[in-house]
Each structure stands twice: as structure tokens, then as C-alpha cells.
Design an enzyme around this catalytic site. Structure first.
Site, mmCIF file in Angstrom:
data_model
loop_
_atom_site.group_PDB
_atom_site.id
_atom_site.type_symbol
_atom_site.label_atom_id
_atom_site.label_comp_id
_atom_site.label_asym_id
_atom_site.label_seq_id
_atom_site.Cartn_x
_atom_site.Cartn_y
_atom_site.Cartn_z
ATOM 1 N N HIS A 1 -26.701 29.305 40.278
ATOM 2 C CA HIS A 1 -25.892 28.120 39.914
ATOM 3 C C HIS A 1 -24.903 27.849 41.041
ATOM 4 O O HIS A 1 -23.917 28.565 41.198
ATOM 5 C CB HIS A 1 -25.133 28.357 38.602
ATOM 6 C CG HIS A 1 -24.363 27.160 38.135
ATOM 7 N ND1 HIS A 1 -24.514 26.607 36.878
ATOM 8 C CD2 HIS A 1 -23.427 26.398 38.737
ATOM 9 C CE1 HIS A 1 -23.714 25.563 36.736
ATOM 10 N NE2 HIS A 1 -23.030 25.417 37.868
ATOM 11 N N HIS B 1 -22.934 24.697 43.629
ATOM 12 C CA HIS B 1 -22.632 23.316 44.052
ATOM 13 C C HIS B 1 -22.477 23.301 45.569
ATOM 14 O O HIS B 1 -21.601 23.991 46.101
ATOM 15 C CB HIS B 1 -21.330 22.824 43.411
ATOM 16 C CG HIS B 1 -21.396 22.808 41.917
ATOM 17 N ND1 HIS B 1 -21.775 21.698 41.199
ATOM 18 C CD2 HIS B 1 -21.156 23.780 41.005
ATOM 19 C CE1 HIS B 1 -21.755 21.987 39.901
ATOM 20 N NE2 HIS B 1 -21.387 23.251 39.756
ATOM 21 N N LEU B 2 -23.313 22.525 46.235
ATOM 22 C CA LEU B 2 -23.229 22.457 47.706
ATOM 23 C C LEU B 2 -22.594 21.165 48.198
ATOM 24 O O LEU B 2 -22.323 21.041 49.382
ATOM 25 C CB LEU B 2 -24.622 22.563 48.323
ATOM 26 C CG LEU B 2 -25.243 23.940 48.430
ATOM 27 C CD1 LEU B 2 -26.621 23.841 49.096
ATOM 28 C CD2 LEU B 2 -24.362 24.900 49.209
ATOM 29 N N ASN C 1 -24.930 17.384 40.577
ATOM 30 C CA ASN C 1 -23.841 16.452 40.221
ATOM 31 C C ASN C 1 -23.160 15.862 41.459
ATOM 32 O O ASN C 1 -21.973 15.983 41.648
ATOM 33 C CB ASN C 1 -22.811 17.138 39.303
ATOM 34 C CG ASN C 1 -22.109 18.312 39.944
ATOM 35 O OD1 ASN C 1 -22.657 18.970 40.830
ATOM 36 N ND2 ASN C 1 -20.894 18.584 39.510
ATOM 37 N N LYS D 1 -30.689 19.731 34.610
ATOM 38 C CA LYS D 1 -29.334 20.102 34.185
ATOM 39 C C LYS D 1 -28.803 19.091 33.176
ATOM 40 O O LYS D 1 -28.798 17.886 33.425
ATOM 41 C CB LYS D 1 -28.412 20.149 35.410
ATOM 42 C CG LYS D 1 -26.958 20.480 35.106
ATOM 43 C CD LYS D 1 -26.789 21.933 34.659
ATOM 44 C CE LYS D 1 -25.360 22.201 34.178
ATOM 45 N NZ LYS D 1 -24.456 22.596 35.230
ATOM 46 N N HIS E 1 -22.707 29.486 33.284
ATOM 47 C CA HIS E 1 -21.319 29.958 33.437
ATOM 48 C C HIS E 1 -20.632 30.253 32.091
ATOM 49 O O HIS E 1 -19.640 29.643 31.733
ATOM 50 C CB HIS E 1 -20.466 28.994 34.274
ATOM 51 C CG HIS E 1 -20.668 27.521 34.024
ATOM 52 N ND1 HIS E 1 -20.587 26.957 32.775
ATOM 53 C CD2 HIS E 1 -20.938 26.514 34.872
ATOM 54 C CE1 HIS E 1 -20.812 25.669 32.888
ATOM 55 N NE2 HIS E 1 -21.022 25.368 34.129
ATOM 56 N N LEU F 1 -14.132 24.635 35.100
ATOM 57 C CA LEU F 1 -14.651 24.421 33.752
ATOM 58 C C LEU F 1 -15.976 25.152 33.625
ATOM 59 O O LEU F 1 -16.779 25.100 34.566
ATOM 60 C CB LEU F 1 -14.833 22.920 33.482
ATOM 61 C CG LEU F 1 -13.511 22.175 33.252
ATOM 62 C CD1 LEU F 1 -13.733 20.672 33.233
ATOM 63 C CD2 LEU F 1 -12.837 22.635 31.952
ATOM 64 N N HIS G 1 -13.796 21.978 46.354
ATOM 65 C CA HIS G 1 -13.043 20.712 46.343
ATOM 66 C C HIS G 1 -11.999 20.807 47.447
ATOM 67 O O HIS G 1 -11.430 21.884 47.671
ATOM 68 C CB HIS G 1 -12.303 20.528 45.013
ATOM 69 C CG HIS G 1 -13.192 20.250 43.853
ATOM 70 N ND1 HIS G 1 -13.670 18.991 43.555
ATOM 71 C CD2 HIS G 1 -13.707 21.075 42.901
ATOM 72 C CE1 HIS G 1 -14.435 19.056 42.463
ATOM 73 N NE2 HIS G 1 -14.476 20.321 42.050
HETATM 74 C C1 NCD Z 1 -18.055 21.919 38.885
HETATM 75 C C2 NCD Z 1 -17.925 20.958 40.073
HETATM 76 O O1 NCD Z 1 -16.835 20.861 40.661
HETATM 77 O O2 NCD Z 1 -18.918 20.316 40.435
HETATM 78 N N1 NCD Z 1 -16.756 22.328 38.466
HETATM 79 C C3 NCD Z 1 -16.432 23.434 37.772
HETATM 80 O O3 NCD Z 1 -15.282 23.571 37.396
HETATM 81 N N2 NCD Z 1 -17.312 24.357 37.501
HETATM 82 C C4 NCD Z 1 -18.827 21.297 37.798
HETATM 83 C C5 NCD Z 1 -19.294 22.265 36.756
HETATM 84 O O4 NCD Z 1 -20.172 23.095 36.999
HETATM 85 O O5 NCD Z 1 -18.753 22.232 35.650
HETATM 86 ZN ZN ZN Z 2 -21.296 24.266 38.018
#
Ligand code: NCD
Ligand code: ZN
Length: 345
Positions: free
Chosen positions: A13, A15-16, A41, A99, A174, A219, A251
Site C-alpha cells: 500500500h 502513494h507515489l 488517488n 481501490k 491500514h 487517516l 505531502h
Molecule cells: C493518504 C494520502 O495522502 O493520499 N492519506 C493518509 O492519511 N493515509 C490517503 C489514504 O490512504 O487515506
Molecule cells: Zn493510503
């Protein structure tokens, strides 16, 4: 023990992001992991096989020549996802899952599903074609306390879903609560869960240590200590349906340090090292390789990796920040000590 070797792990899992931001983070993961399940996303989200293929090409183009890292792509489920996309996934070697985000549940989830029953017909096809459904398991009802959103999701949405689609493979992503641990542990063989390093390391006190700590905000939000203990217990047990998914979600500093800061923790820079510390502290380093390298691959029906990585018992300090497009990211546990280090080959 002053070093451990394990089969190259997978991050199930991740996010790139995209563009210059992705260029800044992708090597962090590629250095440690053979493969990663890439979250869809983006803005706009990756909703078609064609978009996922294009995104995959952009990821590969950011990697160094010598890297053999494989991004495993996913599609973002919307109210309008076509059955033809599901069929295309079944024939596609690069897209591995779909997803599900409840609309508005988390960062970039505005295009998510507004009512899960609307997409039930798609789940029939997914079950038949053996395509896993990855779930962000939180209700979005503002009436529900934020710390209860995972538990309520399990009761209201996940339980009926699991009962109805017996053959659908589901990953509850998660997980953060003892409720989720119990639900997955007692659930069918078709149900699994990912666990992040940050939910294993921190409880919700970390959000408010001497002031508000935006870099610990993600989250699902961190929970109380008893929930963290349940996560630790299940990884220590070596249960095969729980596996590594970092949910590293970068971020820019200013998006986090804000009056309305974004959710997401950046842990990719030292993900495998942080997990190693957790397993060591639990006294279960013998369970580490299965959690990091076997359980996820087995559940997804992927061949296990072959190469190895080595981690050495070396104390080092996690940097205060990293470059991130035209800004910077503050990593998880910035400025703190980590006691395992990936050996670079
Ligand atoms: C994730 C994101 O920033 O893309 N943020 C997070 O708090 N985990 C989105 C997600 O997986 O909920
Ligand atoms: Zn995530």
C-alpha cells in the site's frame, strides 16, 4: 543479532503521487522493496486501465536504469466504473486490484463511491475474475466520532459485504483498531489486512505531544494504546493474512503545517527499517520476513520475490526533511533515531 537478511519485501500500500513529487520519492521505495501496490488517488484519480498503464510508464521513467522495481497498479473505484474496465483488468498484467474509497473519506477521495450498493454488480465480476478489492475502511458520516469510523465501517459496510460476496478477495487497508484485527483474524480466507509502520509505532498521544503534531496526522487517525497493542499482537503472532503496507503518503511541508493540514505520513524513506525495529522490539524478528515478503505476495497470488536485502543493526538519525518538488517533506520520525539500516549493495 547485528544483521538480518530477508527475501526482498513488497509494500502492499503506497502513494507515489506524480510528476516532480513522485521523482523525489520513488527511489526511497525502490531501494527497499521489489514491488509496491500503487494507490490510484491522483488528481484526477486513476480510474481506467489505460490511465493506470500510463501512470505505470511515468513511474518507470523516474527509476534509475539499474532498478528492477515493479509498480503494481490499481484502479480507483467510482460510482461510474464500467464493467468493461473490470474485464480489462483480468486480462492486464500490470493492474492488480481496485481501490474503494468512501467518497470524502480521505485525501483525494472526492471521486469515491457515494453508496457501496451502487457498485455491488461490479463486485460480482471482481469475485468471478479474482480481482482483489482494497478498502479504505472508514465511514464518512460526520456524526460518527473520528476514532470510531473504522469500527463502524466494519459493522455497517464490511460485514454485509463479506457475507454477500463469499469469493471476493478483500484487503482492509491500514487497519488501526482491535476491532479490525479481530474481524480479519476471525474472517474468511478471502479477507486480509495491511498494517502501517506508523500505526505500529505510535498511538494517538503522538498527535498532541507538547503541541499539535501535523506530521503524525494520517487517516485512519492514530488510535489509543490498546488498539496499537492489538496490532502488535497480531504481527507478533505471525498470522498469514496480515502484511506490510506502509501507506507512505507524502505531502509538502506547507500542506501539513497548515490551519487545515492534509492527512498522510511519509514513511517510505525508512519503511523497512522502521518495521524491523518493531519486530525486534517485540522479540519476533523470526516473523518479520513472512510479514514483509511472503504474506502479501501469497494473498495477491504473486510469485514470491527471489533476491535478498540485508539490514544492519546501526543507529542513525532520520533526516529532518527531504526535497519534494519545489518544496520539502518532513518524514515520519524526523530527527529521531532508527536502529536498523538497509545495507546498500
Ligand atoms: C493518504 C494520502 O495522502 O493520499 N492519506 C493518509 O492519511 N493515509 C490517503 C489514504 O490512504 O487515506
Ligand atoms: Zn493510503
Amino acid at each position: 543479532m547485528d544483521s538480518i537478511s530477508l527475501i526482498r519485501p513488497d509494500d502492499l500500500h503506497l502513494h507515489l503521487r506524480d510528476g516532480d513529487a513522485m521523482r523525489c520519492v520513488v527511489e526511497d521505495t525502490a531501494r527497499q522493496f521489489a514491488r509496491a501496490i500503487i494507490m490510484p488517488n491522483l488528481k484526477p484519480p486513476v480510474t481506467t486501465v489505460r490511465q493506470a498503464e500510463a501512470y505505470r510508464e511515468r513511474i518507470l521513467s523516474c527509476l534509475s536504469e539499474s532498478s528492477d522495481f515493479q509498480p503494481l497498479m490499481t484502479l480507483y473505484l467510482t460510482d461510474n466504473t464500467a464493467i468493461s474496465e473490470i474485464k480489462q483488468i483480468a486480462e492486464n498484467e500490470h493492474v492488480h486490484a481496485i481501490k474503494y474509497y468512501p467518497a470524502g473519506a480521505t485525501t483525494n477521495s472526492d471521486h469515491g463511491v457515494t453508496d457501496i450498493e451502487k457498485v455491488y454488480p461490479l463486485f460480482e465480476y471482481m469475485a468471478d475474475l479474482s480481482i482483489p478489492l482494497l478498502i479504505h475502511g472508514e465511514v464518512t458520516d460526520p456524526e460518527i466520532d473520528i476514532f470510531d469510523r473504522e469500527k463502524v465501517f466494519i459493522e455497517q459496510t464490511l460485514l454485509p459485504l463479506i457475507n454477500r460476496f463469499e469469493n471476493l478477495r478483500v484487503v482492509l487497508e491500514h487497519i488501526t483498531t482491535s476491532d479490525a484485527v479481530a474481524f480479519v483474524q476471525n474472517g474468511p480466507e478471502t479477507l486480509a489486512a495491511t498494517i502501517t509502520a506508523h500505526h505500529l509505532i505510535q498511538n494517538r498521544n503522538a498527535l498532541f505531544e507538547n503541541g499539535i503534531r501535523p506530521h503524525n496526522y494520517c487517516l485512519p487517525v492514530l488510535k489509543r494504546e490498546s488498539h496499537r497493542q492489538a496490532l502488535l499482537d497480531i504481527v507478533a503472532s505471525g498470522h498469514p493474512r496480515f502484511f506490510l503496507g506502509s501507506d507512505s503518503a507524502p505531502h509538502a511541508r506547507e500542506a501539513k503545517e497548515s490551519a487545515c493540514g492534509c492527512a498522510g505520513v511519509y514513511s517510505a524513506h525508512s519503511a523497512i527499517e522502521l518495521y524491523a525495529s518493531v519486530f525486534e522490539e517485540l522479540g519476533v524478528l523470526d516473523k518479520f520476513e513472512a510479514f514483509a515478503s511472503f504474506n502479501g505476495a501469497d494473498f495477491y497470488g504473486l510469485a514470491r520475490n527471489t533476491g535478498k536485502i540485508t539490514l544492519e543493526k546501526v543507529e542513525w538519525v532520520i533526516p529532518e526533511s527531504f526535497a519534494f518538488a519545489d518544496s520539502e517533506i518532513v518524514p515520519f520520525l524526523a530527527g529521531e533515531k532508527c536502529n536498523w539500516k538497509l545495507k546498500t549493495v
